[in-house]
Design a protein around this motif. Sequence first.
Motif, PDB file in Angstrom:
ATOM      1  N   ARG A 181       1.414  -7.148 -10.127  1.00 36.10           N
ATOM      2  CA  ARG A 181       0.671  -6.101 -10.842  1.00 36.10           C
ATOM      3  C   ARG A 181      -0.423  -5.512  -9.951  1.00 36.10           C
ATOM      4  NH1 ARG A 181      -1.704  -8.373 -16.115  1.00 36.10           N
ATOM      5  NH2 ARG A 181      -2.449  -6.204 -16.239  1.00 36.10           N
ATOM      6  N   LEU A 182      -1.047  -6.355  -9.140  1.00 37.16           N
ATOM      7  CA  LEU A 182      -2.074  -5.850  -8.221  1.00 37.16           C
ATOM      8  C   LEU A 182      -1.459  -4.914  -7.189  1.00 37.16           C
ATOM      9  CD1 LEU A 182      -4.200  -9.082  -7.632  1.00 37.16           C
ATOM     10  CD2 LEU A 182      -4.986  -6.974  -8.718  1.00 37.16           C
ATOM     11  N   VAL A 183      -0.301  -5.294  -6.659  1.00 37.97           N
ATOM     12  CA  VAL A 183       0.373  -4.439  -5.689  1.00 37.97           C
ATOM     13  C   VAL A 183       0.702  -3.090  -6.318  1.00 37.97           C
ATOM     14  CG1 VAL A 183       2.513  -4.111  -4.391  1.00 37.97           C
ATOM     15  CG2 VAL A 183       1.293  -6.287  -4.258  1.00 37.97           C
ATOM     16  N   ALA A 184       1.238  -3.129  -7.545  1.00 32.82           N
ATOM     17  CA  ALA A 184       1.606  -1.882  -8.216  1.00 32.82           C
ATOM     18  C   ALA A 184       0.376  -1.038  -8.523  1.00 32.82           C
ATOM     19  CB  ALA A 184       2.365  -2.190  -9.502  1.00 32.82           C
ATOM     20  N   GLY A 185      -0.697  -1.674  -8.990  1.00 29.34           N
ATOM     21  CA  GLY A 185      -1.908  -0.930  -9.332  1.00 29.34           C
ATOM     22  C   GLY A 185      -2.574  -0.317  -8.125  1.00 29.34           C
ATOM     23  N   LEU A 186      -2.591  -1.043  -7.012  1.00 32.31           N
ATOM     24  CA  LEU A 186      -3.251  -0.549  -5.810  1.00 32.31           C
ATOM     25  C   LEU A 186      -2.367   0.399  -5.003  1.00 32.31           C
ATOM     26  CD1 LEU A 186      -5.020  -3.846  -4.733  1.00 32.31           C
ATOM     27  CD2 LEU A 186      -6.093  -1.790  -5.656  1.00 32.31           C
ATOM     28  N   ALA A 187      -1.100   0.514  -5.391  1.00 36.27           N
ATOM     29  CA  ALA A 187      -0.215   1.480  -4.720  1.00 36.27           C
ATOM     30  C   ALA A 187      -0.441   2.892  -5.233  1.00 36.27           C
ATOM     31  CB  ALA A 187       1.249   1.078  -4.927  1.00 36.27           C
ATOM     32  N   LEU A 188      -1.134   3.022  -6.369  1.00 35.38           N
ATOM     33  CA  LEU A 188      -1.416   4.360  -6.894  1.00 35.38           C
ATOM     34  C   LEU A 188      -2.398   5.080  -5.973  1.00 35.38           C
ATOM     35  CD1 LEU A 188      -1.837   3.462 -10.682  1.00 35.38           C
ATOM     36  CD2 LEU A 188       0.177   4.434  -9.560  1.00 35.38           C
ATOM     37  N   PRO A 189      -2.236   6.375  -5.778  1.00 39.08           N
ATOM     38  CA  PRO A 189      -3.127   7.100  -4.865  1.00 39.08           C
ATOM     39  C   PRO A 189      -4.576   7.078  -5.359  1.00 39.08           C
ATOM     40  CG  PRO A 189      -1.185   8.407  -5.399  1.00 39.08           C
ATOM     41  CD  PRO A 189      -1.185   7.237  -6.335  1.00 39.08           C
ATOM     42  N   PHE A 190      -5.472   6.956  -4.420  1.00 36.37           N
ATOM     43  CA  PHE A 190      -6.905   7.051  -4.712  1.00 36.37           C
ATOM     44  C   PHE A 190      -7.362   8.431  -4.290  1.00 36.37           C
ATOM     45  CE2 PHE A 190     -11.276   6.583  -2.934  1.00 36.37           C
ATOM     46  CZ  PHE A 190     -11.931   6.446  -4.144  1.00 36.37           C
ATOM     47  N   ARG A 191      -7.897   9.193  -5.227  1.00 33.89           N
ATOM     48  CA  ARG A 191      -8.304  10.565  -4.962  1.00 33.89           C
ATOM     49  C   ARG A 191      -9.817  10.697  -5.094  1.00 33.89           C
ATOM     50  NH1 ARG A 191      -3.556  11.086  -8.114  1.00 33.89           N
ATOM     51  NH2 ARG A 191      -1.860  12.101  -6.957  1.00 33.89           N
ATOM     52  N   THR A 192     -10.442  11.276  -4.088  1.00 35.53           N
ATOM     53  CA  THR A 192     -11.877  11.520  -4.133  1.00 35.53           C
ATOM     54  C   THR A 192     -12.249  12.577  -3.105  1.00 35.53           C
ATOM     55  OG1 THR A 192     -14.071  10.511  -3.942  1.00 35.53           O
ATOM     56  CG2 THR A 192     -12.398   9.671  -2.472  1.00 35.53           C
ATOM     57  N   ASN A 193     -13.121  13.474  -3.485  1.00 37.42           N
ATOM     58  CA  ASN A 193     -13.647  14.502  -2.571  1.00 37.42           C
ATOM     59  C   ASN A 193     -12.541  15.260  -1.832  1.00 37.42           C
ATOM     60  OD1 ASN A 193     -16.228  13.674  -3.323  1.00 37.42           O
ATOM     61  ND2 ASN A 193     -16.438  12.293  -1.577  1.00 37.42           N
ATOM     62  N   GLY A 194     -11.469  15.596  -2.547  1.00 40.81           N
ATOM     63  CA  GLY A 194     -10.392  16.343  -1.934  1.00 40.81           C
ATOM     64  C   GLY A 194      -9.506  15.544  -1.009  1.00 40.81           C
ATOM     65  N   VAL A 195      -9.580  14.223  -1.070  1.00 38.31           N
ATOM     66  CA  VAL A 195      -8.791  13.357  -0.193  1.00 38.31           C
ATOM     67  C   VAL A 195      -7.906  12.453  -1.045  1.00 38.31           C
ATOM     68  CG1 VAL A 195      -8.899  11.517   1.541  1.00 38.31           C
ATOM     69  CG2 VAL A 195     -10.568  13.386   1.571  1.00 38.31           C
ATOM     70  N   ASP A 196      -6.629  12.332  -0.663  1.00 34.19           N
ATOM     71  CA  ASP A 196      -5.708  11.372  -1.262  1.00 34.19           C
ATOM     72  C   ASP A 196      -5.502  10.225  -0.286  1.00 34.19           C
ATOM     73  OD1 ASP A 196      -3.332  13.236  -3.310  1.00 34.19           O
ATOM     74  OD2 ASP A 196      -5.476  12.874  -3.508  1.00 34.19           O
ATOM     75  N   ILE A 197      -5.690   9.021  -0.750  1.00 34.56           N
ATOM     76  CA  ILE A 197      -5.475   7.855   0.101  1.00 34.56           C
ATOM     77  C   ILE A 197      -4.426   6.970  -0.557  1.00 34.56           C
ATOM     78  CG2 ILE A 197      -6.508   5.809   1.140  1.00 34.56           C
ATOM     79  CD1 ILE A 197      -9.165   7.299   1.200  1.00 34.56           C
ATOM     80  N   HIS A 198      -3.326   6.754   0.151  1.00 37.91           N
ATOM     81  CA  HIS A 198      -2.274   5.838  -0.285  1.00 37.91           C
ATOM     82  C   HIS A 198      -2.403   4.567   0.553  1.00 37.91           C
ATOM     83  CE1 HIS A 198      -0.034   9.036  -2.494  1.00 37.91           C
ATOM     84  NE2 HIS A 198      -0.670   9.793  -1.609  1.00 37.91           N
ATOM     85  N   MET A 199      -2.615   3.464  -0.097  1.00 40.07           N
ATOM     86  CA  MET A 199      -2.856   2.234   0.659  1.00 40.07           C
ATOM     87  C   MET A 199      -1.793   1.190   0.377  1.00 40.07           C
ATOM     88  SD  MET A 199      -6.071   0.696  -1.458  1.00 40.07           S
ATOM     89  CE  MET A 199      -6.321   1.588  -2.988  1.00 40.07           C
ATOM     90  N   GLY A 200      -1.660   0.289   1.320  1.00 39.22           N
ATOM     91  CA  GLY A 200      -0.833  -0.891   1.126  1.00 39.22           C
ATOM     92  C   GLY A 200      -1.721  -2.115   1.182  1.00 39.22           C
ATOM     93  N   VAL A 201      -1.324  -3.166   0.472  1.00 40.99           N
ATOM     94  CA  VAL A 201      -2.102  -4.400   0.471  1.00 40.99           C
ATOM     95  C   VAL A 201      -1.199  -5.584   0.754  1.00 40.99           C
ATOM     96  CG1 VAL A 201      -3.887  -3.549  -1.100  1.00 40.99           C
ATOM     97  CG2 VAL A 201      -1.862  -4.678  -2.036  1.00 40.99           C
ATOM     98  N   SER A 202      -1.763  -6.605   1.362  1.00 43.74           N
ATOM     99  CA  SER A 202      -1.077  -7.876   1.572  1.00 43.74           C
ATOM    100  C   SER A 202      -1.803  -8.930   0.750  1.00 43.74           C
ATOM    101  CB  SER A 202      -1.088  -8.262   3.045  1.00 43.74           C
ATOM    102  OG  SER A 202      -0.418  -7.293   3.822  1.00 43.74           O
ATOM    103  N   ILE A 203      -1.049  -9.681  -0.031  1.00 44.90           N
ATOM    104  CA  ILE A 203      -1.651 -10.672  -0.936  1.00 44.90           C
ATOM    105  C   ILE A 203      -1.094 -12.054  -0.611  1.00 44.90           C
ATOM    106  CG2 ILE A 203      -1.942 -11.422  -3.318  1.00 44.90           C
ATOM    107  CD1 ILE A 203      -1.779  -8.548  -4.193  1.00 44.90           C
ATOM    108  N   GLY A 204      -1.989 -12.988  -0.377  1.00 46.97           N
ATOM    109  CA  GLY A 204      -1.605 -14.380  -0.192  1.00 46.97           C
ATOM    110  C   GLY A 204      -1.954 -15.187  -1.425  1.00 46.97           C
TER     111      GLY A 204
END
Length: 254
Positions: A181-204
């Motif tokens: 669920r964390l991977v899915a939630g953090l895969a959503l784009p983060f939008r701020t100040n006219g910038v879209d950021i798509h991130m990937g995360v590694s979870i142990g």
Amino acid sequence: MTGAATGAAILLFVGTGGTVLVKALAHLHGSGAAIDRTLIATMLLNVSLILFGWFRYRALAVELSDLTEAGRRAQALAQRDPLTGFLNRRSLSEEGATLFASTRRRGEAMAMLTIDIDHFKSVNDLHGYAIGDLLLAYVAETIAAIAPSTSLLARLGADEFACAFVFDSAHRSVADRIAERLVAGLALPFRTNGVDIHMGVSIGIARSDVDCTSVDLAVAQCRYRAPRREDRRAWAPCLVRQFHGTLAETARRT
């Protein structure tokens, strides 16, 4: 000292005030001599002392409240990350050790998740630290929204977070589902100040019901064996597993 002086002034006021009142009433009815001015001056001085003591007491109460609040803020800064409000590494070690011990006494298990943002440095390099801080705050909010409500949440480093929670060892897939669920939630784009950021995360993930004997070992196993992008294999110690976001971190202006 202020309280003692105020108490003495009140006692003197009761004594002199009673005498002045009796003489004043007698004088008004024409059955007594004029009131001694020294007695009146003494009573007024007592009133002044009482008022001074009261205002000083109020001022001291405000100062004490400010000092108490300052102490609470200092303690919070010593225990928590100021940007996200999460526990810092030392506080996670202390509170996690307590949680670890209590879960063992109750026959439960504790899971430790470490969440690492892939290529976070590129966000700072491309868009500046202000955008990077907004992204970190967003990640923290997402983790807090998905993690169990009783979880211990911590920021371990610049782009690394931790989440510790208790679960029933009979349901071993709980930690995996939360990680997904964390991977899915953090895969959503983060939008701020006219910038879209798509991130990937590694979870142990590390679990206390397998091989980890302390919360510090759980964190160490997750962090030391955190997968790199070129190495996405699972590993065995402490039943640590890995999860990756499906999107590589990219940033573009809209």
